[in-house]
Motif scaffolding. Structure first.
Motif, PDB file in Angstrom:
ATOM      1  N   ASP A 123       0.828  -1.203   0.000  1.00 49.44           N
ATOM      2  CA  ASP A 123       0.000   0.000   0.000  1.00 49.44           C
ATOM      3  C   ASP A 123       0.863   1.254   0.000  1.00 49.44           C
ATOM      4  OD1 ASP A 123      -1.579   2.166   1.856  1.00 49.44           O
ATOM      5  OD2 ASP A 123      -2.933   1.050   0.545  1.00 49.44           O
ATOM      6  N   GLY A 124       0.666   2.098  -1.008  1.00 45.89           N
ATOM      7  CA  GLY A 124       1.453   3.309  -1.150  1.00 45.89           C
ATOM      8  C   GLY A 124       1.387   4.215   0.059  1.00 45.89           C
ATOM      9  N   GLU A 144       4.865   6.134   4.870  1.00 44.23           N
ATOM     10  CA  GLU A 144       5.133   6.422   6.281  1.00 44.23           C
ATOM     11  C   GLU A 144       6.384   5.727   6.797  1.00 44.23           C
ATOM     12  OE1 GLU A 144       1.592   5.477   8.473  1.00 44.23           O
ATOM     13  OE2 GLU A 144       0.360   6.811   7.247  1.00 44.23           O
ATOM     14  N   SER A 145       6.939   4.777   6.031  1.00 48.14           N
ATOM     15  CA  SER A 145       8.105   4.043   6.513  1.00 48.14           C
ATOM     16  C   SER A 145       9.215   4.019   5.462  1.00 48.14           C
ATOM     17  CB  SER A 145       7.700   2.623   6.920  1.00 48.14           C
ATOM     18  OG  SER A 145       7.081   1.959   5.830  1.00 48.14           O
ATOM     19  N   CYS A 179       9.386   4.931   2.406  1.00 47.76           N
ATOM     20  CA  CYS A 179       9.470   6.058   1.468  1.00 47.76           C
ATOM     21  C   CYS A 179       9.287   7.408   2.156  1.00 47.76           C
ATOM     22  CB  CYS A 179       8.442   5.861   0.353  1.00 47.76           C
ATOM     23  SG  CYS A 179       8.655   4.299  -0.531  1.00 47.76           S
ATOM     24  N   ARG A 180       9.542   7.443   3.432  1.00 49.78           N
ATOM     25  CA  ARG A 180       9.352   8.649   4.242  1.00 49.78           C
ATOM     26  C   ARG A 180      10.178   9.827   3.720  1.00 49.78           C
ATOM     27  NH1 ARG A 180      10.066   7.348  10.116  1.00 49.78           N
ATOM     28  NH2 ARG A 180       7.857   7.691  10.369  1.00 49.78           N
ATOM     29  N   ASP A 181      11.322   9.546   3.118  1.00 49.04           N
ATOM     30  CA  ASP A 181      12.237  10.589   2.649  1.00 49.04           C
ATOM     31  C   ASP A 181      11.821  11.217   1.319  1.00 49.04           C
ATOM     32  OD1 ASP A 181      12.810   7.997   1.518  1.00 49.04           O
ATOM     33  OD2 ASP A 181      14.660   8.833   0.705  1.00 49.04           O
ATOM     34  N   LEU A 182      10.774  10.717   0.711  1.00 50.09           N
ATOM     35  CA  LEU A 182      10.376  11.186  -0.618  1.00 50.09           C
ATOM     36  C   LEU A 182       9.308  12.266  -0.554  1.00 50.09           C
ATOM     37  CD1 LEU A 182      10.196   7.738  -2.435  1.00 50.09           C
ATOM     38  CD2 LEU A 182      12.094   9.377  -2.422  1.00 50.09           C
ATOM     39  N   SER A 183       9.407  13.220  -1.482  1.00 50.55           N
ATOM     40  CA  SER A 183       8.400  14.275  -1.603  1.00 50.55           C
ATOM     41  C   SER A 183       7.361  13.833  -2.640  1.00 50.55           C
ATOM     42  CB  SER A 183       9.072  15.576  -2.036  1.00 50.55           C
ATOM     43  OG  SER A 183       9.472  15.497  -3.402  1.00 50.55           O
ATOM     44  N   GLU A 214      10.364   7.332  -7.931  1.00 46.15           N
ATOM     45  CA  GLU A 214      11.211   6.559  -7.014  1.00 46.15           C
ATOM     46  C   GLU A 214      10.360   5.766  -6.029  1.00 46.15           C
ATOM     47  OE1 GLU A 214      14.349   4.752  -5.118  1.00 46.15           O
ATOM     48  OE2 GLU A 214      14.270   5.722  -7.081  1.00 46.15           O
ATOM     49  N   ASN A 215       9.276   6.346  -5.567  1.00 48.70           N
ATOM     50  CA  ASN A 215       8.352   5.651  -4.679  1.00 48.70           C
ATOM     51  C   ASN A 215       7.853   4.359  -5.336  1.00 48.70           C
ATOM     52  OD1 ASN A 215       6.527   5.476  -2.343  1.00 48.70           O
ATOM     53  ND2 ASN A 215       4.923   5.983  -3.800  1.00 48.70           N
TER      54      ASN A 215
END
Length: 186
Positions: free
Chosen positions: A35-36, A41-42, A44-48, A56-57
């Motif tokens: 689930d995206g 929240e974990s 991919c937390r560093d992605l905007s 990238e996500n």
């Protein structure tokens, strides 16, 4: 197999994925939902929410799905997944990737507005609560050119869409098994 769902926020991606997972479990078919929202929240937390970071996500979600898939688990990536280029990239990089377009009209999504995102995206430009990067409103969404399956949640019930996706998965698995048996007999 990896099923990459794509569609606007509130179209029903996660609801359908969970319903298919539940239906599959009664038949002994292992399905994991990537689930995206949860992975943002974990992992991919560093992605905007820039185009580069959105791509990238999806790459990261695809990698997780590929690892699980290699153990015979059918993975459903439930994410907006707005760009055709990264959907194609996953399809070319990993085996048995299917694209399923969960489609719903923008007017229906605005009426549903399950997370209150559309209301925020439609606020005046200078409003402090304005959401400026909602896919489909003020950020692009590229509808898949040739999805393997196209489900329209504004025209069909969640149950109908669930049944259609589940049948699609069952047919795809049968094709894979037939292909594998044929290759093994040669």
């Amino acid at each position: 197999m990896i099923i990459q769902l794509c569609g606007l926020s509130g179209a029903g991606k996660t609801t359908i994925a969970r319903s298919v997972q539940q239906k599959a479990s009664t038949c002994g078919i292992p399905i994991e939902i990537i689930d995206g929202d949860a992975y943002r929240e974990s992992l991919c937390r560093d992605l905007s929410f820039s185009k580069e970071d959105r791509c990238e996500n999806i790459r990261r979600l695809g990698f997780v799905a590929s690892r699980l898939s290699s153990y015979g688990i059918i993975c459903i990536i439930s994410a907006i997944n707005p760009y055709e280029v990264v959907r194609r990239e996953l399809s070319m990089k990993y085996a048995q990737v299917k694209t399923v377009y969960i489609d719903c009209t923008l007017n229906e999504l605005i009426a549903r507005d399950t997370k209150g995102l559309y209301k925020r995206a439609l606020l005046p430009e200078n409003h402090p609560d304005k959401l400026n990067n909602l896919t489909g409103v003020n950020d692009p969404f590229e509808a898949p050119e040739h999805p393997d399956l196209h489900l329209q949640t504004d025209r069909n019930s969640i149950q109908t869409c669930t049944n259609t996706l589940f049948q699609f998965i069952q047919q795809s698995v049968k094709k894979q098994e037939t292909k594998y048996r044929h290759a093994a007999s040669i």
